[in-house]
Design a protein around this motif. Structure first.
Motif, PDB file in Angstrom:
ATOM      1  N   ASN A   1       0.858  -1.171   0.000  1.00  0.00           N
ATOM      2  CA  ASN A   1       0.000   0.000   0.000  1.00  0.00           C
ATOM      3  C   ASN A   1       0.899   1.227   0.000  1.00  0.00           C
ATOM      4  N   VAL A   2       1.212   1.733  -1.184  1.00  0.00           N
ATOM      5  CA  VAL A   2       2.125   2.868  -1.315  1.00  0.00           C
ATOM      6  C   VAL A   2       1.297   4.147  -1.406  1.00  0.00           C
ATOM      7  N   LYS A   3       1.474   5.023  -0.444  1.00  0.00           N
ATOM      8  CA  LYS A   3       0.688   6.250  -0.378  1.00  0.00           C
ATOM      9  C   LYS A   3       1.283   7.332  -1.279  1.00  0.00           C
ATOM     10  N   GLY A   4       0.385   8.089  -1.923  1.00  0.00           N
ATOM     11  CA  GLY A   4       0.809   9.278  -2.654  1.00  0.00           C
ATOM     12  C   GLY A   4       1.250   9.045  -4.078  1.00  0.00           C
ATOM     13  N   CYS A   5       1.039   7.854  -4.621  1.00  0.00           N
ATOM     14  CA  CYS A   5       1.432   7.584  -6.011  1.00  0.00           C
ATOM     15  C   CYS A   5       0.181   7.626  -6.890  1.00  0.00           C
ATOM     16  N   ASP A   6       0.123   8.621  -7.794  1.00  0.00           N
ATOM     17  CA  ASP A   6      -1.075   8.817  -8.602  1.00  0.00           C
ATOM     18  C   ASP A   6      -0.791   8.781 -10.101  1.00  0.00           C
ATOM     19  N   ARG A   7       0.316   8.118 -10.482  1.00  0.00           N
ATOM     20  CA  ARG A   7       0.637   8.029 -11.900  1.00  0.00           C
ATOM     21  C   ARG A   7       1.108   6.612 -12.229  1.00  0.00           C
ATOM     22  N   PRO A   8       1.134   6.258 -13.515  1.00  0.00           N
ATOM     23  CA  PRO A   8       1.527   4.892 -13.887  1.00  0.00           C
ATOM     24  C   PRO A   8       2.921   4.528 -13.382  1.00  0.00           C
ATOM     25  N   VAL A   9       3.062   3.276 -12.978  1.00  0.00           N
ATOM     26  CA  VAL A   9       4.315   2.773 -12.410  1.00  0.00           C
ATOM     27  C   VAL A   9       4.854   1.669 -13.310  1.00  0.00           C
ATOM     28  N   SER A  10       6.174   1.658 -13.519  1.00  0.00           N
ATOM     29  CA  SER A  10       6.770   0.637 -14.385  1.00  0.00           C
ATOM     30  C   SER A  10       7.795  -0.232 -13.671  1.00  0.00           C
ATOM     31  N   GLN A  11       8.362   0.238 -12.560  1.00  0.00           N
ATOM     32  CA  GLN A  11       9.388  -0.524 -11.848  1.00  0.00           C
ATOM     33  C   GLN A  11       9.229  -0.390 -10.343  1.00  0.00           C
TER      34      GLN A  11
END
Length: 218
Positions: free
Chosen positions: A189-199
């Protein structure tokens, strides 16, 4: 007004974790007293995760040690050979309590310090911890979460786990520490990430307690 005294004079001869190999009958633990006064130390074992229940099949040969100043002493962890799984690691805690000397000052309070060190019982297993880390599978999950799946029989300890966007920039708040049990998954549960993730960027902790940086694609 009270003053408090807490001294951390106890170390473990450079070890931060202990591995009890399945071929061993006992595991020596060296405790070093770096202080200028004798140290009274209590040593005991406990289950390391919530799945552990019942009586421990391990014991400590010397649960109470009086260690002279600037000296060291040892105790052995003993295993009767049955009671722990033989297809995966088991996680326990080695609890070492430094019992403070009674203070003569009625306005002072001494605090007992307890060290909780990881202890892994490792039966003969295929592969290795480092191979298990290389095979760690990361994937997106529902509701913006991410999942790490450990298909190995080893406990994998990770630190500074961070999601990276498509530009390689960290996204959201990093997770300081997590440990993934054998043959299990962990939901991040990673807080504050609101964009696509690749790694995912992280470091894994080796048997020697050293940190090794890694990156994995999602």
């Amino acid at each position: 007004m009270f003053s408090t005294t807490a001294r951390a004079d106890i170390t473990f001869d450079g070890f931060t974790r202990f591995i009890f190999e399945g071929k061993q009958k006992q595991l020596p633990v060296i405790i070093v007293n770096q202080g200028n006064q004798p140290a009274l130390v209590q040593v005991k074992l406990d289950w390391g995760d919530k799945q552990g229940t019942g009586e421990l099949p391990m014991a400590v040969s010397k649960p109470l040690l009086l260690i002279p100043a600037n000296s060291k002493a040892s105790t052995d962890i003993l295993y009767q050979g049955v009671g722990l799984p033989d297809d995966r690691e088991s996680f326990l805690l080695l609890k070492v309590l430094q019992i403070p000397k009674k203070t003569v000052d009625s306005n002072a309070m001494a605090i007992a310090l307890q060290h909780n060190l990881k202890l892994f019982y490792r039966p003969p297993l295929p592969g290795s911890v480092s191979a298990g880390v290389e095979q760690l599978h990361w994937s997106p999950a529902a509701a913006g979460r991410y999942r790490a799946r450990n298909d190995s029989p080893y406990y994998l300890t990770l630190t500074e786990v961070a999601l990276l966007d498509q530009s390689g920039v960290a996204c959201g708040q990093a997770i300081d520490h997590l440990m993934i049990a054998p043959f299990s998954s962990y939901s991040l549960n990673v807080k504050g990430c609101d964009r696509p993730v690749s790694q995912v960027a992280y470091a894994f902790i080796s048997d020697a307690g050293l940190s090794h940086a890694r990156r994995s694609n999602l």
